[in-house]
Design an enzyme around this catalytic site. Structure first.
Site, PDB file in Angstrom:
ATOM      1  N   GLY A   1     -17.582 -17.571 -28.963  1.00 32.90           N
ATOM      2  CA  GLY A   1     -16.600 -18.354 -29.702  1.00 32.90           C
ATOM      3  C   GLY A   1     -17.113 -19.611 -30.380  1.00 32.90           C
TER       4      GLY A   1
ATOM      5  N   ASP B   1     -15.464 -23.522 -28.056  1.00 32.15           N
ATOM      6  CA  ASP B   1     -14.442 -23.361 -29.087  1.00 32.15           C
ATOM      7  C   ASP B   1     -13.104 -23.958 -28.676  1.00 32.15           C
ATOM      8  OD1 ASP B   1     -14.024 -21.447 -27.092  1.00 32.15           O
ATOM      9  OD2 ASP B   1     -13.981 -19.730 -28.444  1.00 32.15           O
TER      10      ASP B   1
ATOM     11  N   ASP C   1      -8.732 -24.165 -22.560  1.00 37.24           N
ATOM     12  CA  ASP C   1      -7.422 -23.573 -22.307  1.00 37.24           C
ATOM     13  C   ASP C   1      -7.030 -23.860 -20.859  1.00 37.24           C
ATOM     14  OD1 ASP C   1      -5.200 -21.929 -23.076  1.00 37.24           O
ATOM     15  OD2 ASP C   1      -6.166 -20.194 -22.202  1.00 37.24           O
TER      16      ASP C   1
ATOM     17  N   GLY D   1      -9.034 -24.098 -18.438  1.00 36.41           N
ATOM     18  CA  GLY D   1     -10.086 -24.944 -17.875  1.00 36.41           C
ATOM     19  C   GLY D   1     -10.977 -24.201 -16.882  1.00 36.41           C
TER      20      GLY D   1
ATOM     21  N   THR E   1     -13.002 -21.489 -17.193  1.00 31.04           N
ATOM     22  CA  THR E   1     -14.349 -21.189 -17.665  1.00 31.04           C
ATOM     23  C   THR E   1     -15.203 -22.450 -17.670  1.00 31.04           C
ATOM     24  OG1 THR E   1     -13.304 -19.633 -19.181  1.00 31.04           O
ATOM     25  CG2 THR E   1     -15.647 -20.038 -19.503  1.00 31.04           C
TER      26      THR E   1
HETATM   27  P1  IMP Z   1     -10.217 -21.130 -20.123  1.00 36.18           P
HETATM   28  O1  IMP Z   1     -11.202 -20.801 -19.075  1.00 36.18           O
HETATM   29  O2  IMP Z   1      -8.838 -20.626 -19.783  1.00 36.18           O
HETATM   30  O3  IMP Z   1     -10.193 -22.593 -20.530  1.00 36.18           O
HETATM   31  O4  IMP Z   1     -10.552 -20.204 -21.373  1.00 36.18           O
HETATM   32  C1  IMP Z   1     -11.365 -20.573 -22.367  1.00 36.18           C
HETATM   33  C2  IMP Z   1     -11.758 -19.371 -23.163  1.00 36.18           C
HETATM   34  O5  IMP Z   1     -10.659 -18.471 -23.395  1.00 36.18           O
HETATM   35  C3  IMP Z   1     -12.194 -19.825 -24.521  1.00 36.18           C
HETATM   36  O6  IMP Z   1     -13.575 -20.101 -24.521  1.00 36.18           O
HETATM   37  C4  IMP Z   1     -11.821 -18.671 -25.399  1.00 36.18           C
HETATM   38  O7  IMP Z   1     -12.874 -17.740 -25.417  1.00 36.18           O
HETATM   39  C5  IMP Z   1     -10.626 -18.054 -24.735  1.00 36.18           C
HETATM   40  N1  IMP Z   1      -9.373 -18.530 -25.357  1.00 36.18           N
HETATM   41  C6  IMP Z   1      -8.480 -19.383 -24.835  1.00 36.18           C
HETATM   42  N2  IMP Z   1      -7.447 -19.612 -25.665  1.00 36.18           N
HETATM   43  C7  IMP Z   1      -7.721 -18.888 -26.784  1.00 36.18           C
HETATM   44  C8  IMP Z   1      -7.012 -18.709 -28.040  1.00 36.18           C
HETATM   45  O8  IMP Z   1      -5.948 -19.284 -28.337  1.00 36.18           O
HETATM   46  N3  IMP Z   1      -7.612 -17.878 -28.938  1.00 36.18           N
HETATM   47  C9  IMP Z   1      -8.799 -17.249 -28.688  1.00 36.18           C
HETATM   48  N4  IMP Z   1      -9.472 -17.385 -27.539  1.00 36.18           N
HETATM   49  C10 IMP Z   1      -8.940 -18.202 -26.580  1.00 36.18           C
HETATM   50 MG    MG Z   2     -15.124 -19.134 -25.468  1.00 36.44          MG
END
Ligand code: IMP
Ligand code: MG
Length: 174
Positions: A43, A98, A101, A103, A105
């Site tokens: 991303g 990118d 979201d 958090g 990851t």
């Molecule tokens: P987290 O671990 O939930 O913060 O997820 C982060 C990862 O989810 C990002 O690096 C993206 O790859 C994916 N992601 C989260 N939200 C979106 C979105 O709105 N569009 C596309 N990918 C997303």
């Molecule tokens: Mg990503």
């Protein structure tokens, strides 16, 4: 089931302004440091390329590839598909992502990279959806806070598509 882009959230010109602003702050903060940008694949590839070209300080660039947690909220471990092969002790690491979201990851990523003992470790996310956070992690540099919507373009995908769009759009499933 199909999908379509219902709205443009950030136009190309707005993105350019945001990235230039972030790069100016980072260039200021990393003047006397040894900056290593670590982009999270896939991303972050567009954002990192633009950000790096706006920096006025020297930097090295590496990439990490991890599996996404999306749709797998239970999982607590970070699955690294492509790790770094180098030591980080000499570097001031800035993780480039990118979107922040839930958090999950990024908090796992920061633990993983922190264990490699970089000189400093900070986080830059192009987009941030603070209302979605389930794990407490904040970015040191955020391009734009956005509401809870699924967005694509500028590197972000839906099922591996839309990454090459030059703007950020809201994706509507229909
Ligand atoms: P987290 O671990 O939930 O913060 O997820 C982060 C990862 O989810 C990002 O690096 C993206 O790859 C994916 N992601 C989260 N939200 C979106 C979105 O709105 N569009 C596309 N990918 C997303
Ligand atoms: Mg990503």
């Amino acid at each position: 089931m199909g999908e379509h882009i219902s709205e443009t959230l950030l136009r190309q010109e707005e993105i350019e302004g945001i990235v230039a602003g972030l790069a100016a702050r980072i260039s200021q903060d990393y003047r006397d440091k040894n900056l290593l940008l670590i982009g999270i694949l896939k991303g972050a590839y567009v954002f990192l390329a633009d950000l790096a070209r706006h920096l006025t300080v020297p930097c090295e660039i590496e990439f990490l590839r991890v599996s996404s947690y999306r749709g797998n909220a239970e999982s607590g471990a970070l699955e690294i598909l492509q790790d770094l092969s180098m030591p980080l002790e000499r570097y001031d690491v800035l993780v480039v992502e990118d979107i922040l979201d839930s958090g999950k990851t990024l908090s796992a990523m920061l633990r993983h990279l922190g264990a490699k003992k970089p000189r400093s470790l900070a986080l830059c996310a192009f987009l941030d959806k603070p209302s979605r956070r389930t794990v407490p992690v904040e970015a040191d540099y955020v391009g734009r806070k956005i509401p809870d919507a699924f967005v694509v373009g500028y590197g972000l995908d839906y099922a591996q598509r839309y990454r090459s769009l030059p703007y950020i759009g809201v994706l509507q499933l229909d």
